[in-house]
Design an enzyme around this catalytic site. Structure first.
Site, PDB file in Angstrom:
ATOM      1  N   HIS A  71      92.410  35.491  31.446  1.00 35.17           N
ATOM      2  CA  HIS A  71      92.045  36.841  30.992  1.00 35.17           C
ATOM      3  C   HIS A  71      92.667  37.897  31.901  1.00 35.17           C
ATOM      4  O   HIS A  71      92.795  37.706  33.109  1.00 35.17           O
ATOM      5  CB  HIS A  71      90.525  37.020  30.901  1.00 35.17           C
ATOM      6  CG  HIS A  71      89.777  36.878  32.190  1.00 35.17           C
ATOM      7  ND1 HIS A  71      89.665  37.913  33.105  1.00 35.17           N
ATOM      8  CD2 HIS A  71      89.081  35.845  32.715  1.00 35.17           C
ATOM      9  CE1 HIS A  71      88.921  37.513  34.133  1.00 35.17           C
ATOM     10  NE2 HIS A  71      88.575  36.258  33.920  1.00 35.17           N
ATOM     11  N   ASP A  73      91.576  41.193  32.129  1.00 32.50           N
ATOM     12  CA  ASP A  73      90.677  42.247  32.616  1.00 32.50           C
ATOM     13  C   ASP A  73      89.998  41.855  33.913  1.00 32.50           C
ATOM     14  O   ASP A  73      89.859  40.668  34.238  1.00 32.50           O
ATOM     15  CB  ASP A  73      89.629  42.598  31.554  1.00 32.50           C
ATOM     16  CG  ASP A  73      88.739  41.432  31.165  1.00 32.50           C
ATOM     17  OD1 ASP A  73      89.262  40.306  30.994  1.00 32.50           O
ATOM     18  OD2 ASP A  73      87.509  41.634  31.041  1.00 32.50           O
ATOM     19  N   GLU A 135      87.292  39.574  28.742  1.00 35.53           N
ATOM     20  CA  GLU A 135      86.507  38.377  29.053  1.00 35.53           C
ATOM     21  C   GLU A 135      85.235  38.755  29.795  1.00 35.53           C
ATOM     22  O   GLU A 135      84.167  38.183  29.559  1.00 35.53           O
ATOM     23  CB  GLU A 135      87.345  37.407  29.894  1.00 35.53           C
ATOM     24  CG  GLU A 135      86.677  36.053  30.154  1.00 35.53           C
ATOM     25  CD  GLU A 135      85.838  35.992  31.424  1.00 35.53           C
ATOM     26  OE1 GLU A 135      85.145  34.987  31.641  1.00 35.53           O
ATOM     27  OE2 GLU A 135      85.869  36.970  32.207  1.00 35.53           O
ATOM     28  N   GLU A 136      85.356  39.731  30.694  1.00 35.77           N
ATOM     29  CA  GLU A 136      84.229  40.088  31.553  1.00 35.77           C
ATOM     30  C   GLU A 136      83.096  40.764  30.794  1.00 35.77           C
ATOM     31  O   GLU A 136      81.990  40.895  31.317  1.00 35.77           O
ATOM     32  CB  GLU A 136      84.704  41.011  32.683  1.00 35.77           C
ATOM     33  CG  GLU A 136      85.766  40.409  33.602  1.00 35.77           C
ATOM     34  CD  GLU A 136      85.223  39.312  34.509  1.00 35.77           C
ATOM     35  OE1 GLU A 136      84.032  38.979  34.398  1.00 35.77           O
ATOM     36  OE2 GLU A 136      85.987  38.798  35.341  1.00 35.77           O
TER      37      GLU A 136
END
Length: 385
Positions: A71, A73, A135-136
């Site tokens: 990911h 981010d 993703e976060e």
């Protein structure tokens, strides 16, 4: 190879891809690198137009092969005590410091640096790169990517998710379900509590019930659960509501999550809380204020990675690393989404999860070197996949 990886990692850390902001500049950088290696590259733009997944393929466009995924981010740096600029990579004591160095731009840098070698070795089956957004904040990008690949009928054979595991092989983790529950009551003067509906008070009752369910889940752990802890967990992360001492609070909200070890636990929690609101809290609130409401927003419901008896990705990584076992972890990743496509999946990447999300995040140079070694071994096996 390590110097080239460091240089790319420095560039990637310089892109301030906090989840609230755009990742398009980083996606463009990676796309250019992979196109230069002969990959077919597609940026899948999100509905806002400000973010994108990157999906790139080396080799033939057909089923099979392997996906290397990470990911783009990162979490915010607000109110963290950094000793250096978090978006400028700094090397100290054989460690590379910067936001995202560990989680998980280190893996992305290593994978893309190896792309020319992959391109030279890829044969009858493809090698894919999948770099996602958000993703976060609930694995939103990976969800969109997987849905797109399903619609296209593309079926890779296996996936490697490069989250920081200190290069240990992870074959399972719990799901991660995140929610925000909001309470809408009736404002009034604190001297006349019966004439208002105090949203904070009802939110407190909701949290108390959540904590009771949390305790109940301890006794529902599967007998053979390998997770630590072995049961489904619940966490109340934030509580907001009210303004001053003498005003009945008209609004409140609770941010909470659960990490289910099995789908039945998640169903139990949601059904129990829905019934509690419907049968107990809302009738009391609406007896005073008919327009009172309780709404729960699903921030994200990310499936877990289920350990499987047969897992070709696990076998491959054991061969590449020399490990003779695989482990489970409590933290979540995008791996379960790729598993939902029928792929064999493992999580294995450079860096220690203990460094993730903290000030002075770093990845050890030795970890990047170990990752490059595994990816180099993978390049030599592409013809077999």
């Amino acid at each position: 190879m390590i110097d080239a990886t460091k240089a790319l990692l420095s560039e990637l850390i310089g892109f301030e891809t906090v989840s609230a902001d755009s990742n398009l500049e980083m996606i463009a950088c990676l796309a250019g690198r992979l196109e230069d290696c002969g990959a077919k590259v597609e940026a899948m733009i999100d509905p806002s137009g400000k973010k994108a997944n990157l999906f790139a393929t080396l080799g033939p466009e057909r089923d099979g092969g392997i996906v290397l995924s990470g990911h783009t981010d990162v979490v915010p740096v607000t109110d963290q005590d950094w000793h250096s600029d978090p978006f400028v990579m700094e090397e100290r004591d054989a460690r590379l410091y910067g936001r995202g160095s560990c989680d998980m731009k280190g893996f992305i840098a290593a994978a893309v640096t190896m792309a020319p070698e992959f391109a030279a070795q890829v044969a009858e089956r493809p090698l894919h790169f999948a770099f996602t957004y958000d993703e976060e904040t609930g694995c939103v990008g990976a969800g969109h990517l997987v849905q797109t690949l399903k619609e296209r009928g593309l079926k890779p054979r296996m996936a490697l998710i490069g989250e920081p595991t200190s290069m240990r092989i992870i074959e399972g983790h719990k799901g991660c379900h995140e929610y925000t529950t909001r309470f809408h009551g009736l404002e009034g003067h604190g001297s006349a509590p019966d004439l208002g509906v105090n949203a904070v008070e009802y939110a407190v009752r909701y949290v108390a019930r959540l904590l009771a369910v949390k305790d109940q889940l301890r006794g529902m752990a599967p007998v053979d659960s390998r997770f630590d802890p072995p049961w489904t967990t619940v966490n109340v992360g934030a509580f907001q509501g009210g303004s001053v001492h003498n005003v009945i609070a008209p609004k409140a909200e609770v941010a909470w999550e659960m990490r289910p070890v099995q789908t039945s636990d998640a169903d139990f929690v949601k059904q129990h809380l829905q019934a509690y609101c419907r049968d107990e809290l809302l009738p009391l609130m609406r007896a005073v204020y008919p327009d009172a409401k309780i709404d729960t927003e699903v921030v994200g419901e990310v499936v877990g990675l289920v350990p499987e008896d047969s897992n070709e990705a696990r076998r491959l990584l054991m061969d590449l690393t020399g490990a003779n076992s695989a482990e489970l972890v409590p933290f979540g990743t995008e791996a379960g989404l790729f598993q939902s496509m029928g792929m064999d999946v493992v999580v294995c990447g450079p860096g220690d999860i203990a460094q993730a999300h903290k000030a002075n995040e770093f990845v050890a140079v030795a970890q990047l070197e170990a990752c490059l070694g595994v990816l180099d071994g993978l390049a030599g096996k592409l013809a077999e996949l």
